[in-house]
Design an enzyme around this catalytic site. Structure first.
Site, PDB file in Angstrom:
ATOM      1  N   HIS A 390       0.824  -1.211   0.000  1.00 59.40           N
ATOM      2  CA  HIS A 390       0.000   0.000   0.000  1.00 59.40           C
ATOM      3  C   HIS A 390       0.861   1.266   0.000  1.00 59.40           C
ATOM      4  O   HIS A 390       0.707   2.137  -0.858  1.00 59.40           O
ATOM      5  CB  HIS A 390      -0.894  -0.035   1.249  1.00 59.40           C
ATOM      6  CG  HIS A 390      -1.799   1.138   1.408  1.00 59.40           C
ATOM      7  ND1 HIS A 390      -3.146   1.070   1.140  1.00 59.40           N
ATOM      8  CD2 HIS A 390      -1.567   2.405   1.834  1.00 59.40           C
ATOM      9  CE1 HIS A 390      -3.700   2.251   1.378  1.00 59.40           C
ATOM     10  NE2 HIS A 390      -2.764   3.087   1.804  1.00 59.40           N
ATOM     11  N   GLU A 391       1.774   1.346   0.961  1.00 55.86           N
ATOM     12  CA  GLU A 391       2.573   2.563   1.097  1.00 55.86           C
ATOM     13  C   GLU A 391       3.558   2.741  -0.060  1.00 55.86           C
ATOM     14  O   GLU A 391       3.866   3.873  -0.455  1.00 55.86           O
ATOM     15  CB  GLU A 391       3.314   2.570   2.438  1.00 55.86           C
ATOM     16  CG  GLU A 391       2.402   2.545   3.663  1.00 55.86           C
ATOM     17  CD  GLU A 391       1.393   3.689   3.692  1.00 55.86           C
ATOM     18  OE1 GLU A 391       1.621   4.704   3.022  1.00 55.86           O
ATOM     19  OE2 GLU A 391       0.368   3.547   4.377  1.00 55.86           O
ATOM     20  N   HIS A 394       1.783   4.516  -2.800  1.00 53.67           N
ATOM     21  CA  HIS A 394       1.854   5.965  -2.587  1.00 53.67           C
ATOM     22  C   HIS A 394       3.219   6.504  -3.022  1.00 53.67           C
ATOM     23  O   HIS A 394       3.316   7.535  -3.684  1.00 53.67           O
ATOM     24  CB  HIS A 394       1.690   6.281  -1.093  1.00 53.67           C
ATOM     25  CG  HIS A 394       0.292   6.219  -0.592  1.00 53.67           C
ATOM     26  ND1 HIS A 394      -0.746   6.885  -1.187  1.00 53.67           N
ATOM     27  CD2 HIS A 394      -0.237   5.596   0.500  1.00 53.67           C
ATOM     28  CE1 HIS A 394      -1.860   6.664  -0.505  1.00 53.67           C
ATOM     29  NE2 HIS A 394      -1.577   5.888   0.521  1.00 53.67           N
ATOM     30  N   HIS A 397       3.715   6.674  -6.744  1.00 56.88           N
ATOM     31  CA  HIS A 397       2.876   7.764  -7.240  1.00 56.88           C
ATOM     32  C   HIS A 397       3.603   9.101  -7.060  1.00 56.88           C
ATOM     33  O   HIS A 397       3.699   9.914  -7.993  1.00 56.88           O
ATOM     34  CB  HIS A 397       1.547   7.764  -6.479  1.00 56.88           C
ATOM     35  CG  HIS A 397       0.486   8.630  -7.074  1.00 56.88           C
ATOM     36  ND1 HIS A 397      -0.796   8.702  -6.558  1.00 56.88           N
ATOM     37  CD2 HIS A 397       0.501   9.482  -8.139  1.00 56.88           C
ATOM     38  CE1 HIS A 397      -1.510   9.544  -7.278  1.00 56.88           C
ATOM     39  NE2 HIS A 397      -0.750  10.030  -8.242  1.00 56.88           N
TER      40      HIS A 397
END
Length: 604
Positions: A390-391, A394, A397
């Site tokens: 998940h992180e 980020h 991105h």
């Protein structure tokens, strides 16, 4: 690996498991030097007051803004990340305070920017672009300012609001200091009478334990502790709600919700569509709760039963190195370029891996200029492996937006922030499901997938509805006491979980410990982002390279377009409830498979 039975001091953590914050500044002294540079730039920016009425001056001002933005980013990332390493450290608390004071001062001195830019007529602005082609670099930045014309005040009023900025941060700051540095919990006790240290970081791992005595003990010790501070926390959260309403009133918005969403150019209909779509799909959540109660074989299902895996003998500790390798393999559909960035993050110490005493709880990614920084409190569970995926979503991105956009266009807005992270999670789940041939493991993984839907689409929407209710009550003049907050929160739990879960008194206090309530209508974007991510992950798996190309363009977009348009370019239309309904349809399909797999019960 850090042992979750003993929480280490920061000095006991291996360097390889700490993020490389020195990549921003090699020393605190260099940080202090840049802080002085920021103050000098603040004075330079202030000198443009009253002079933004020519193309030449406007360009020079924006170039200085861009220069200051880079230094501000570095200063903030260094001080805040250092502070999060150990929230007890007074030196870094002081640096955060120094930065915030200097930042508020800069905002105060540049409060003229927006009013003066709005005074430029459309005709003159077109002339400025023609006179100075370099202004094209700032067209999007200028557009985002000018679209808020109806909500911008006079220069003096803007200056006053800017001066109040530091005070407006107080609720979040108070919560963080209290929850992460000051709050101490009694030990949790397992079925054999052994004590386990309870903290913000260990709580979730105890909720996943197969030991129901430990789960109940941790749950009760956690919420009884929070309940003893209910009036304090209500005062803090009430202050946050009133601060948001003050800003909304000052800027002529109809509600604090409208003011919050307008900041990222997202219509409030998206917020309401989400809540309505979830309300229409409550039957699936009630089915999930009933299935969990049946498979656990309990007379009553309590909140401390909602996170423990349903299958015995499958859950195992996952070393961090193994977690990294699995995530890398799972993201193969994203292509070599995407995975090369992932590997760089793994190899170059972008990640602060394990919990230590005083470290900020939870997990996040911060998109610094030099490279992203990821905070984890890795515990070796399947959930913590998903948090890694998940992180890093980020992080990549941020990396791509920083690389492909100008400094003032690089920061993507909050609305799209959770898409990349959750897309990684969805691809990881598809990988794990595709890899297993074991029935018990498949049940375990589907249960985890169902829990993601429960925790993200349903739970975060419930949080969003709670925020909306508080905002409305405050706007109506209703006193937001601890009792009223507990009452409203309990009613929402009754709606979202139904009568399949015992709605006990402890859960009424959960709102006290949710850090996002001290933000600005943030949590709904977890649910909308999850819905978009489910759609994007399926497109990537189905279409391959063309879908990946569109997706990478989305990740590289920063804030160069409105968030709804950025997602449309990747193949998802969030202006409609369709992605939410589609994601919840998948939740129903997973429930169908789960019910079929366990129709004869679970094997021991």
């Amino acid at each position: 690996m850090a042992d979750t039975k003993k929480i280490l001091e920061r000095s006991e953590i291996k360097e390889q498991d700490k993020w490389a914050i020195s990549d921003i500044y090699a020393s605190d002294e260099l940080w202090q030097k840049d802080l002085e540079s920021m103050k000098e730039l603040s004075e330079k920016l202030a000198s443009f007051s009253g002079k933004l009425n020519s193309a030449e001056n406007l360009l020079a001002f924006l170039q200085t803004v861009e220069q200051a933005d880079g230094i501000i980013s570095d200063l903030a990332e260094y001080a805040m990340r250092r502070n999060d390493e150990d929230t007890r450290n007074a030196a870094y608390q002081g640096m955060v305070g120094q930065f915030m004071a200097a930042y508020v001062e800069l905002q105060s001195k540049t409060a003229f920017e927006t009013p003066e830019i709005l005074l430029i007529s459309d005709e003159d602005m077109d002339k400025f672009y023609a006179e100075k082609s370099e202004l094209e670099r700032y067209r999007r930045y200028l557009f985002n300012i000018r679209r808020h014309k109806a909500h911008v005040l006079s220069p003096n009023e803007e200056k006053l609001l800017a001066m109040a900025g530091e005070m407006m941060q107080a609720p979040d700051d108070i919560y963080s200091k209290f929850a992460d540095a000051d709050l101490v919990f009694p030990d949790a006790v397992d079925k054999d009478g052994n004590k386990h240290p309870l903290s913000q970081g260990t709580y979730i791992s105890y909720m996943e334990s197969p030991d129901r005595v430990l789960r109940k003990s941790a749950y009760e010790q956690n919420y009884h502790t929070w309940a003893s501070y209910k009036n304090t926390m209500a005062a803090v959260l009430n202050s946050q709600v009133k601060a948001l309403q003050f800003n909304a009133n000052a800027r002529n918005y109809e509600s604090s919700l409208e003011a919050a969403l307008d900041g990222t150019n997202v219509p409030t209909s998206v917020y309401h569509n989400l809540i309505e779509a979830v309300h229409q799909n409550m039957d699936k959540m009630y089915r999930y709760v009933a299935l969990r109660k049946k498979l656990l074989g309990v007379d009553e299902l309590h909140y401390y039963d909602l996170y423990t895996p349903l299958v015995k003998g499958v859950s195992k500790h996952i070393d961090f190195e193994d977690a990294k390798n699995t995530v890398y393999d799972a993201l193969a559909p994203m292509g070599d370029y995407y995975r090369s960035i992932l590997k760089e993050g793994f190899d170059s110490r972008w990640i602060d891996v394990y919990e230590n005493i005083g470290k900020r709880s939870g997990a996040y990614s911060a998109g610094a200029r030099v490279h992203p920084f990821v905070l984890l409190n890795y515990s070796g569970t399947l959930d913590s492996q998903f948090t890694l995926a998940h992180e890093m979503g980020h992080a990549i991105h941020s990396y791509l937006s920083n690389k492909n956009q100008t400094p003032l266009n690089r920061d993507y807005v909050i609305f799209v922030a959770e898409v990349a992270s959750t897309c990684n999670e969805a691809l990881l789940m598809e990988y794990l499901l595709g890899k297993t041939t074991d029935k018990k493991e498949r049940i375990y993984l589907i249960n985890h997938f169902l829990d993601q839907f429960k925790g993200t689409l349903y739970r975060q929407t419930m949080f969003a509805e709670f925020e909306m209710i508080l905002g409305k009550l405050n706007q109506e003049g209703v006193a937001l006491t601890a009792e009223r907050m507990c009452e409203e929160y309990k009613k929402l739990n009754e709606l979202y979980y139904g009568d399949g879960v015992v709605i006990d008194d402890e859960i009424s206090h959960e709102w006290e410990r949710i850090p996002h309530f001290y933000y600005n209508y943030y949590v709904f974007q977890y649910a909308t982002g999850y819905s978009a991510a489910i759609a994007l992950s399926r497109r990537i798996l189905k279409e391959g390279a063309p879908a990946v190309k569109d997706y990478l363009e989305f990740l590289s977009g920063g804030c160069s377009k409105d968030p709804i348009d950025l997602l449309k370019g990747a193949g998802v239309d969030m202006s409609t409830p369709d992605p939410v309904n589609s994601a919840l349809s998948l939740f129903g399909e997973l429930l169908d498979e789960m019910e079929e797999l366990v129709k004869d019960g679970l094997d021991d």
